[in-house]
Motif scaffolding. Structure first.
Motif, PDB file in Angstrom:
ATOM      1  N   ASP A 144       0.831  -1.207   0.000  1.00 57.30           N
ATOM      2  CA  ASP A 144       0.000   0.000   0.000  1.00 57.30           C
ATOM      3  C   ASP A 144       0.867   1.259   0.000  1.00 57.30           C
ATOM      4  O   ASP A 144       0.547   2.246  -0.680  1.00 57.30           O
ATOM      5  CB  ASP A 144      -0.918   0.020   1.223  1.00 57.30           C
ATOM      6  N   GLU A 161      -0.362  -4.014  -7.717  1.00 54.91           N
ATOM      7  CA  GLU A 161      -1.811  -4.153  -7.554  1.00 54.91           C
ATOM      8  C   GLU A 161      -2.214  -5.632  -7.573  1.00 54.91           C
ATOM      9  O   GLU A 161      -3.085  -6.062  -6.800  1.00 54.91           O
ATOM     10  CB  GLU A 161      -2.535  -3.376  -8.643  1.00 54.91           C
ATOM     11  N   LYS A 164      -1.259  -7.083  -4.252  1.00 54.45           N
ATOM     12  CA  LYS A 164      -2.188  -6.647  -3.202  1.00 54.45           C
ATOM     13  C   LYS A 164      -3.486  -7.467  -3.251  1.00 54.45           C
ATOM     14  O   LYS A 164      -4.008  -7.875  -2.206  1.00 54.45           O
ATOM     15  CB  LYS A 164      -2.500  -5.163  -3.348  1.00 54.45           C
ATOM     16  N   ASP A 168      -4.562  -9.607  -0.032  1.00 49.86           N
ATOM     17  CA  ASP A 168      -5.797  -9.233   0.660  1.00 49.86           C
ATOM     18  C   ASP A 168      -6.817 -10.372   0.670  1.00 49.86           C
ATOM     19  O   ASP A 168      -7.614 -10.490   1.606  1.00 49.86           O
ATOM     20  CB  ASP A 168      -6.425  -8.002   0.008  1.00 49.86           C
TER      21      ASP A 168
END
Length: 298
Positions: A144, A161, A164, A168
């Motif tokens: 992030d 991205e 992530k 997540d």
């Protein structure tokens, strides 16, 4: 030795990554028996490159774009080949192709099935403590932080991205008690089966007996059983398998890989970068002499 071709490789790894340890231990077991160049066709030269995961080197631009898009370890890179082997089991089987004694034909089917079952177990779930629900604190905020910057390339941003999205969706689930319980059940069932197999073959130095010698199954089970113990879950392993793993850890081969440390990083070890030489130029490569393929049927 003039006709022996040298193949240069780099193993990107982390000292306390279970899957890195599996590959490093396998290489060490090969090294014990692949030091002679007699009858060799190639010299496989593997240089170890440690990544500092404590300082997020696995998501550095050079690594995530040029080595492993998933930002994970281990990865095997072969000089002159743009492709990368980014899965530890694929690395193991790549080595087995060159050193077929690691995957004896008569045991190949059962070894492959057991290793498939092993890698179906979520490594995070078997390592961390049991939690009542998914928690976010296992996710490294560094991704992030990098995405918040406006000075990174579009390609690097796209890779971050993707990283992530994976983290997540995956990491919090792995810490949920349901998945921890599932991993424990899978581990207990797998290790019970392997213990039975070990006893059927005499309960000797190696899982499939001394005649078979060390196989890729040994190279993965010793680190896995050790991780289970280090995580406080020794109850999941039969006593015979705990004794087997302890005997293997008492050998110099294991000490070369772990240097007397746990498979799980501990605070008393200090920063990894202060304990290990993280230089890209050191240590010197391990040389494994690859035997020529047999012309006869076995």
């Amino acid at each position: 030795m003039d006709d022996i071709i040298s193949v240069y490789c780099t193993l990107y790894c982390y000292p306390f990554s279970l899957y890195s340890i599996m590959v490093k231990y396998l290489i060490r077991l090969i090294e014990r028996s692949a030091k002679s160049h007699d009858g060799a066709s190639r010299a496989l030269k593997i240089r170890e490159r440690l990544l500092d995961l404590q300082h997020d080197e696995n998501i550095a631009e050079w690594y995530i774009l040029d080595v492993n898009r998933k930002g994970q370890v281990p990865t095997m890179a072969i000089k002159g080949d743009r492709s990368r082997i980014t899965d530890s089991l694929d690395i193991a089987y790549w080595l087995c192709d060159m050193f077929p004694n690691l995957l004896p034909r008569q045991y190949e089917a059962i070894i492959r099935r057991l290793l498939r079952d092993l890698h179906d177990i979520e490594g995070i779930s078997i390592t961390i403590r049991r939690r009542d629900g998914p928690e976010e604190d296992l996710i490294d905020p560094c991704v992030d932080d990098m995405l918040a910057r406006d000075d990174i390339s579009p390609e690097y941003r796209q890779a971050l991205e993707a990283k992530k999205i994976f983290d997540d969706s995956h990491v919090p689930k792995a810490s949920h008690h349901v998945n921890v319980d599932r991993a424990e059940q899978q581990t207990a069932a797998l290790l019970a089966e392997i213990a039975d197999l070990y006893e059927q073959h005499g309960g000797s130095n190696w899982l499939l007996g001394d005649e078979a010698g060390p196989t890729v199954l040994d190279a993965q089970i010793v680190p896995f059983v050790t991780r289970v113990e280090d995580a406080g879950r020794a109850r999941l392993a039969p006593e015979t398998l705990l004794r087997y793993a302890a005997a293997r850890r008492a050998s110099p081969d294991w000490d070369v890989v772990m240097g007397g440390k746990s498979t799980i990083w501990r605070k008393e070890y200090g920063q990894v970068c202060d304990t290990y030489d993280m230089s890209a130029d050191l240590p010197p490569p391990v040389t494994l002499f690859v035997p020529r393929p047999s012309s006869g049927l076995v």
